[in-house]
Design a protein around this motif. Structure first.
Motif, PDB file in Angstrom:
ATOM      1  N   VAL A  92      40.376 -47.014 -53.060  1.00  0.00           N
ATOM      2  CA  VAL A  92      39.482 -47.292 -51.924  1.00  0.00           C
ATOM      3  C   VAL A  92      38.041 -46.974 -52.308  1.00  0.00           C
ATOM      4  O   VAL A  92      37.134 -47.782 -52.084  1.00  0.00           O
ATOM      5  N   ARG A 131      42.311 -42.901 -43.524  1.00  0.00           N
ATOM      6  CA  ARG A 131      43.747 -43.125 -43.335  1.00  0.00           C
ATOM      7  C   ARG A 131      44.524 -42.543 -44.504  1.00  0.00           C
ATOM      8  O   ARG A 131      45.533 -41.870 -44.335  1.00  0.00           O
ATOM      9  N   VAL A 132      44.014 -42.767 -45.713  1.00  0.00           N
ATOM     10  CA  VAL A 132      44.662 -42.220 -46.912  1.00  0.00           C
ATOM     11  C   VAL A 132      44.611 -40.693 -46.887  1.00  0.00           C
ATOM     12  O   VAL A 132      45.614 -40.018 -47.133  1.00  0.00           O
ATOM     13  N   ASP A 164      47.038 -38.972 -44.412  1.00  0.00           N
ATOM     14  CA  ASP A 164      48.455 -39.287 -44.554  1.00  0.00           C
ATOM     15  C   ASP A 164      49.074 -38.168 -45.380  1.00  0.00           C
ATOM     16  O   ASP A 164      49.017 -38.169 -46.610  1.00  0.00           O
ATOM     17  N   GLU A 180      45.501 -43.812 -54.579  1.00  0.00           N
ATOM     18  CA  GLU A 180      45.127 -44.625 -53.410  1.00  0.00           C
ATOM     19  C   GLU A 180      43.677 -44.369 -53.024  1.00  0.00           C
ATOM     20  O   GLU A 180      42.923 -45.304 -52.736  1.00  0.00           O
ATOM     21  N   ASP A 212      34.774 -50.324 -42.755  1.00  0.00           N
ATOM     22  CA  ASP A 212      36.212 -50.590 -42.872  1.00  0.00           C
ATOM     23  C   ASP A 212      36.815 -49.777 -44.020  1.00  0.00           C
ATOM     24  O   ASP A 212      37.906 -49.207 -43.884  1.00  0.00           O
ATOM     25  N   LEU A 213      36.112 -49.714 -45.137  1.00  0.00           N
ATOM     26  CA  LEU A 213      36.588 -48.919 -46.278  1.00  0.00           C
ATOM     27  C   LEU A 213      36.606 -47.433 -45.919  1.00  0.00           C
ATOM     28  O   LEU A 213      37.524 -46.701 -46.313  1.00  0.00           O
ATOM     29  N   HIS A 214      35.589 -46.996 -45.193  1.00  0.00           N
ATOM     30  CA  HIS A 214      35.516 -45.601 -44.748  1.00  0.00           C
ATOM     31  C   HIS A 214      36.752 -45.259 -43.903  1.00  0.00           C
ATOM     32  O   HIS A 214      37.381 -44.216 -44.110  1.00  0.00           O
ATOM     33  N   ASN A 215      37.105 -46.140 -42.982  1.00  0.00           N
ATOM     34  CA  ASN A 215      38.284 -45.919 -42.146  1.00  0.00           C
ATOM     35  C   ASN A 215      39.564 -45.910 -42.979  1.00  0.00           C
ATOM     36  O   ASN A 215      40.471 -45.107 -42.729  1.00  0.00           O
ATOM     37  N   GLU A 216      39.634 -46.791 -43.964  1.00  0.00           N
ATOM     38  CA  GLU A 216      40.798 -46.818 -44.862  1.00  0.00           C
ATOM     39  C   GLU A 216      40.865 -45.514 -45.678  1.00  0.00           C
ATOM     40  O   GLU A 216      41.940 -44.962 -45.886  1.00  0.00           O
TER      41      GLU A 216
END
Length: 183
Positions: free
Chosen positions: A36, A58-59, A62, A32, A51-55
């Motif tokens: 990203v 998130r990964v 988790d 994952e 936005d990618l940085h935030n995603e």
């Protein structure tokens, strides 16, 4: 705040039992994260990169199971409050319980960095990178730590590795000479 303190107390009380349990490996986190990170070079602007940085975060945050997530959440909450000893305790418990989860090491390295214990941060950063070589937070953290230690040539090499993955990193301003096109 009380809820966070209760969660930390619960997580730390669970620590002896959690050590006896097995933290499951997360078969999705590496792929994952790679997926990203692979999208950063194609980001057309800083907004998409953010936005990618935030995603990415998130990964990374988790955790593999609820016990690991509880330790991580409690540690991050205490870190945000500036309670480094309690945060370190939570991250120590996380690393003990789940030694295959890179973010436990990365968060513990952040504490060492913030405390000015730069040399102490490096083994945790290297552990995080050993588990997830594309962990951009650990890469940029390592570069900043090496700069703080006066090891600028090594830091420049690490920054170049990080920028090869994400040319939009704010830490690009720490690069002594631009690589390739103007960033």
């Amino acid at each position: 705040m009380l809820n966070g303190m209760k969660r930390l107390a619960l997580a730390l009380m669970m620590w002896p039992a959690a050590v006896l349990a097995d933290c499951p490996p997360d078969p999705y986190q590496g792929p994952e994260l790679d997926a990203v990170v692979a999208r950063f070079p194609d980001a057309p602007d800083a907004g998409v990169a953010l936005d990618l940085h935030n995603e990415m975060w998130r990964v990374l945050t988790d955790a593999p199971d609820q016990t690991a997530q509880d330790y991580l959440d409690a540690g991050i909450e205490r870190l945000r409050m500036g309670d480094f000893p309690a945060a370190r305790s939570a991250f120590d418990a996380l690393v003990e319980y789940c030694p295959v989860y890179a973010e436990g090491y990365n968060q513990r390295a952040i504490i060492s960095f913030l405390e000015g214990k730069y040399q102490d941060a490096l083994p945790d950063i290297d552990s995080a990178l050993g588990l997830l070589p594309h962990h951009l937070g650990a890469l940029t953290g390592k570069a900043m730590t090496l700069i703080a230690l006066g090891r600028t040539p090594e830091a420049q090499d690490i920054l170049k590795q990080a920028l090869a993955l994400n040319p939009w990193l704010p830490e690009r301003s720490l690069l002594n000479s631009p690589q390739g096109e103007e960033l």
